[in-house]
Design a protein around this motif. Sequence first.
Motif, PDB file in Angstrom:
ATOM      1  N   ILE A 166      10.046 -23.272 -23.313  1.00 46.79           N
ATOM      2  CA  ILE A 166       8.855 -23.921 -23.898  1.00 46.79           C
ATOM      3  C   ILE A 166       7.855 -22.868 -24.368  1.00 46.79           C
ATOM      4  O   ILE A 166       7.335 -22.932 -25.491  1.00 46.79           O
ATOM      5  CB  ILE A 166       8.211 -24.878 -22.871  1.00 46.79           C
ATOM      6  CG1 ILE A 166       9.086 -26.113 -22.652  1.00 46.79           C
ATOM      7  CG2 ILE A 166       6.805 -25.280 -23.307  1.00 46.79           C
ATOM      8  CD1 ILE A 166       8.678 -26.966 -21.465  1.00 46.79           C
ATOM      9  N   LEU A 167       7.622 -21.845 -23.558  1.00 51.11           N
ATOM     10  CA  LEU A 167       6.653 -20.803 -23.921  1.00 51.11           C
ATOM     11  C   LEU A 167       7.172 -19.940 -25.064  1.00 51.11           C
ATOM     12  O   LEU A 167       6.423 -19.569 -25.972  1.00 51.11           O
ATOM     13  CB  LEU A 167       6.335 -19.951 -22.691  1.00 51.11           C
ATOM     14  CG  LEU A 167       5.356 -20.613 -21.707  1.00 51.11           C
ATOM     15  CD1 LEU A 167       5.510 -20.027 -20.316  1.00 51.11           C
ATOM     16  CD2 LEU A 167       3.919 -20.476 -22.210  1.00 51.11           C
TER      17      LEU A 167
ATOM     18  N   GLU B 265       9.298 -20.870 -27.483  1.00 57.68           N
ATOM     19  CA  GLU B 265       9.296 -21.661 -28.723  1.00 57.68           C
ATOM     20  C   GLU B 265       7.869 -21.850 -29.242  1.00 57.68           C
ATOM     21  O   GLU B 265       7.584 -21.672 -30.422  1.00 57.68           O
ATOM     22  CB  GLU B 265       9.953 -23.017 -28.459  1.00 57.68           C
ATOM     23  CG  GLU B 265      10.268 -23.830 -29.707  1.00 57.68           C
ATOM     24  CD  GLU B 265       9.019 -24.523 -30.266  1.00 57.68           C
ATOM     25  OE1 GLU B 265       8.161 -24.897 -29.456  1.00 57.68           O
ATOM     26  OE2 GLU B 265       8.907 -24.642 -31.510  1.00 57.68           O
ATOM     27  N   ALA B 266       6.946 -22.110 -28.321  1.00 55.07           N
ATOM     28  CA  ALA B 266       5.554 -22.382 -28.742  1.00 55.07           C
ATOM     29  C   ALA B 266       4.920 -21.168 -29.382  1.00 55.07           C
ATOM     30  O   ALA B 266       4.089 -21.279 -30.288  1.00 55.07           O
ATOM     31  CB  ALA B 266       4.731 -22.804 -27.521  1.00 55.07           C
ATOM     32  N   ASN B 267       5.338 -19.965 -28.942  1.00 54.60           N
ATOM     33  CA  ASN B 267       4.657 -18.738 -29.396  1.00 54.60           C
ATOM     34  C   ASN B 267       5.397 -18.009 -30.501  1.00 54.60           C
ATOM     35  O   ASN B 267       4.927 -16.956 -30.970  1.00 54.60           O
ATOM     36  CB  ASN B 267       4.468 -17.808 -28.193  1.00 54.60           C
ATOM     37  CG  ASN B 267       3.311 -18.269 -27.312  1.00 54.60           C
ATOM     38  OD1 ASN B 267       2.158 -18.102 -27.681  1.00 54.60           O
ATOM     39  ND2 ASN B 267       3.636 -18.869 -26.182  1.00 54.60           N
TER      40      ASN B 267
ATOM     41  N   VAL C 150      -2.317 -22.078 -27.980  1.00 50.96           N
ATOM     42  CA  VAL C 150      -0.864 -22.304 -28.007  1.00 50.96           C
ATOM     43  C   VAL C 150      -0.300 -22.263 -26.592  1.00 50.96           C
ATOM     44  O   VAL C 150       0.501 -23.114 -26.191  1.00 50.96           O
ATOM     45  CB  VAL C 150      -0.174 -21.265 -28.910  1.00 50.96           C
ATOM     46  CG1 VAL C 150       1.335 -21.240 -28.678  1.00 50.96           C
ATOM     47  CG2 VAL C 150      -0.468 -21.549 -30.380  1.00 50.96           C
TER      48      VAL C 150
ATOM     49  N   THR D  64       2.971 -29.190 -21.922  1.00 49.68           N
ATOM     50  CA  THR D  64       4.367 -29.643 -22.001  1.00 49.68           C
ATOM     51  C   THR D  64       5.089 -29.375 -20.686  1.00 49.68           C
ATOM     52  O   THR D  64       5.834 -30.215 -20.171  1.00 49.68           O
ATOM     53  CB  THR D  64       5.094 -28.932 -23.160  1.00 49.68           C
ATOM     54  OG1 THR D  64       4.357 -29.131 -24.368  1.00 49.68           O
ATOM     55  CG2 THR D  64       6.509 -29.463 -23.337  1.00 49.68           C
TER      56      THR D  64
ATOM     57  N   ARG E 171      -1.260 -25.389 -24.802  1.00 54.69           N
ATOM     58  CA  ARG E 171      -0.465 -26.541 -25.250  1.00 54.69           C
ATOM     59  C   ARG E 171       0.930 -26.495 -24.609  1.00 54.69           C
ATOM     60  O   ARG E 171       1.461 -27.510 -24.143  1.00 54.69           O
ATOM     61  CB  ARG E 171      -0.364 -26.535 -26.776  1.00 54.69           C
ATOM     62  CG  ARG E 171       0.179 -27.815 -27.371  1.00 54.69           C
ATOM     63  CD  ARG E 171      -0.239 -28.012 -28.826  1.00 54.69           C
ATOM     64  NE  ARG E 171       0.027 -26.840 -29.660  1.00 54.69           N
ATOM     65  CZ  ARG E 171      -0.907 -26.101 -30.245  1.00 54.69           C
ATOM     66  NH1 ARG E 171      -2.190 -26.404 -30.058  1.00 54.69           N
ATOM     67  NH2 ARG E 171      -0.602 -25.063 -30.985  1.00 54.69           N
ATOM     68  N   ALA E 172       1.497 -25.296 -24.512  1.00 54.64           N
ATOM     69  CA  ALA E 172       2.815 -25.152 -23.862  1.00 54.64           C
ATOM     70  C   ALA E 172       2.718 -25.550 -22.388  1.00 54.64           C
ATOM     71  O   ALA E 172       3.616 -26.212 -21.850  1.00 54.64           O
ATOM     72  CB  ALA E 172       3.307 -23.717 -24.001  1.00 54.64           C
TER      73      ALA E 172
END
Length: 349
Positions: free
Chosen positions: A85-86, A88-90, A36, A43, A39-40
């Motif tokens: 971004i980090l 939201e991704a986690n 995850v 982005t 992936r962040a």
Amino acid sequence: MSATSPVPSSISLTRYLIEEQRAGRINPDLRLLIEVVARACKTISIAVGKGALGGVLGEAGTPGEASMNIQGEAQKKLDVLSNEILLEANAWGGHLAGLASEEMDTSHPIPDVYPRGNYLLLFDPLDGSSNIDVNISVGTIFSVLRCPDGVTQAADKDFLQAGTEQVCAGYTTYGPSTMLVLTIGNGTHAFTLDREVGSFVMTTRNMTIPEETKEFAVNMSNQRHWQPPMQAYVADLLSGKEGPRGKDFNMRWVASMVADVHRILTRGGIFSYPLDAKCADKGGKLRLMYEANPMSFLVEQAGGAASTGRQRMLEVQPTGLHMRVPVFIGSKQEVETAVRYHREHDAEQ
Ligand code: P6P
């Protein structure tokens, strides 16, 4: 007909993590967490790579009134975006009991609507961001700790664990190529982002830092503010082969820790941000939990060393999320030499 040579099979980050899980060195939750975060970072890499075309350069906040973070630093738009971004991704993955970031005053809870897990994630979402507007490499640094038993929603105090407690650390450097450098305590490995496929591919297994070096990284403009042992150490570096070190040194300073440490992991060197009169009251400039500790874990796993100048970095007991420390990190023998200057100075006091 010549025998066809076997095509070297590229090891993707996913394949590496599955093989580490199969070997029992990580569990599925930690594997998911790393995927995850990676992936962040992809982005973030896209946003950073757009530069002026992405409308995200410059300072966050309103014209003439930049938004400031807990560190008292003006936030760049990309600092804020990378942090979001980090977060939201986690949030939804179910692998974390809390997050902490350079950009947030206190730790960030996992929303009640989502399940929680046993890990704590700390990060500097965009280290070196003052370099963004001049197109110099920046990076994301992250560290993973276990959440204390019985804690499902972590509080700040649950993050205050020594660096030896990290189960994973890494950084992604957004440079000419985007590279993720990672350790789970079984060596330090580098993965390069294949932009056409969109996945990280292992390009160096077991990065190894040469024990000796001729290259140092320090902000020389602070020289007059340093403590005596640091002034003596650097003076001897500068005196070259005519001096007590008996060899000439070269200097590099990117002012982006990720870029400087990546160079050191790749070809050796020592990076230092020591105590100086400007930051002595705060304990240093760089932060322990999401800069010094993850970088120290990566460097030690690559055969290097990391110290405050007076103590092994990974054994420092944190007193706060944003605790600052002096940093000496890199080639093992050079770090030990810098520590010796401090030890000999202290013995004379
Ligand atoms: P100076 C970036 O702001 C940072 O935290 C590190 O990435 C970097 O090594 C250091 O500060 C640079 O500090 O005082 O040279 O600007």
